[in-house]
Enzyme design. Structure first.
Site: not given
Length: 278
Positions: A14, A60, A64, A100, A218
């Protein structure tokens, strides 16, 4: 200027919707943001190809941790957690950041989760990966000095325990699925939605319900864990809020301007509704 999110898989991200909405809100007509499929093996070459026209990258899984040896500078929180989800190129140097952590703190705070929910011994992190390390740092930011982490394989929790040492925190490893009879104040799930189903059942059991639950998943929402939390009267915080606020911090790092969070949220919710209607 260019920016992008890297990962594998990354097509579902997203982030392009959120960042493009931010650029539109800030009037940055010359900025672009795309999703680029990139596994660990391709990361060094991709970073080498980022010239002066690049403002930054969002990272992502599985990048990381893999990015850390490729950076010129690592901010303290990224170093402590052992995970950088953001790279900026200011001054020609590659700098690693972890948004984050502030994103998670903001998501919990905006949702009205009291700092007392993170009281010592009252917070449970579900999972032991890079996001769990960020959750641990977020709990420290809320005033906690210790937490419990439920992991499937304690032998694979070395990175989490190392992060705890760097953060100056104590972590108790618990078997995955454990749920104390006296309950927890705060649950943070860092695993895929279906993996947390056992905790959804625990929340609806005889033990006291938590004050709040943050599920990093989500879509679709609510997850079974979030639905159980709401049914039990707890505050349920969506991973969308985490994604939104960490993206806001990324926008500020890359552009030097305050992020238009309201516009980003609106664009993200429209996209999630579109995906749900498929």
């Amino acid at each position: 200027m260019k920016a992008a999110v890297l990962g594998s898989p990354v097509g579902h991200s997203l982030s392009p919707v959120l960042h493009r909405a931010a650029y539109a809100g800030l009037g940055l007509t010359g900025w672009s943001y795309q999703a680029i499929e990139c596994a660990e093996a391709g990361l060094p070459d991709l970073l080498s190809g980022c010239g002066a026209e690049w403002a930054g990258l969002s990272l992502t899984m599985p990048l990381k941790r893999a990015v850390l040896p490729l950076l010129d500078r690592i901010e303290p929180v990224a170093a402590e957690t052992g995970a950088a989800n953001t790279v900026t190129f200011a001054g020609g140097a590659r700098a690693g950041h972890n948004t984050d952590v502030p994103g998670m703190i903001t998501a919990l705070t905006v949702a009205g989760v009291p700092a007392a929910a993170a009281a010592p011994g009252r917070a449970l992190i579900i999972g032991g990966g890079a996001t769990a390390c960020s959750a641990l740092a977020s709990l420290r930011g809320l005033g906690a000095a210790e937490a419990t982490a439920a992991v499937r394989d304690p032998a694979r929790a070395a990175d989490l325990l190392a992060a705890a040492d760097r953060l100056g925190m104590r972590v108790r490893l618990a078997p995955f699925g454990e749920y104390r009879d006296e309950g927890w104040s705060l649950l943070i799930s860092t695993v895929p939605a279906e993996a947390a189903d056992i905790y959804a059942k625990r929340i609806l059991g005889p033990a006291p319900a938590p004050l709040a639950v943050l599920d990093v998943a989500y879509h679709p929402w609510p997850t079974p864990l979030a639905a159980a939390a709401e049914q039990a009267g707890a505050i349920a915080v969506s991973g969308f809020e985490l994604l939104l606020h960490q993206a806001g911090h990324q926008v500020e790092l890359m552009t030097g301007k305050p992020a238009p969070v309201a516009a980003m949220r609106a664009a993200g919710l429209v996209e999630l509704a579109r995906r749900a209607a498929r």
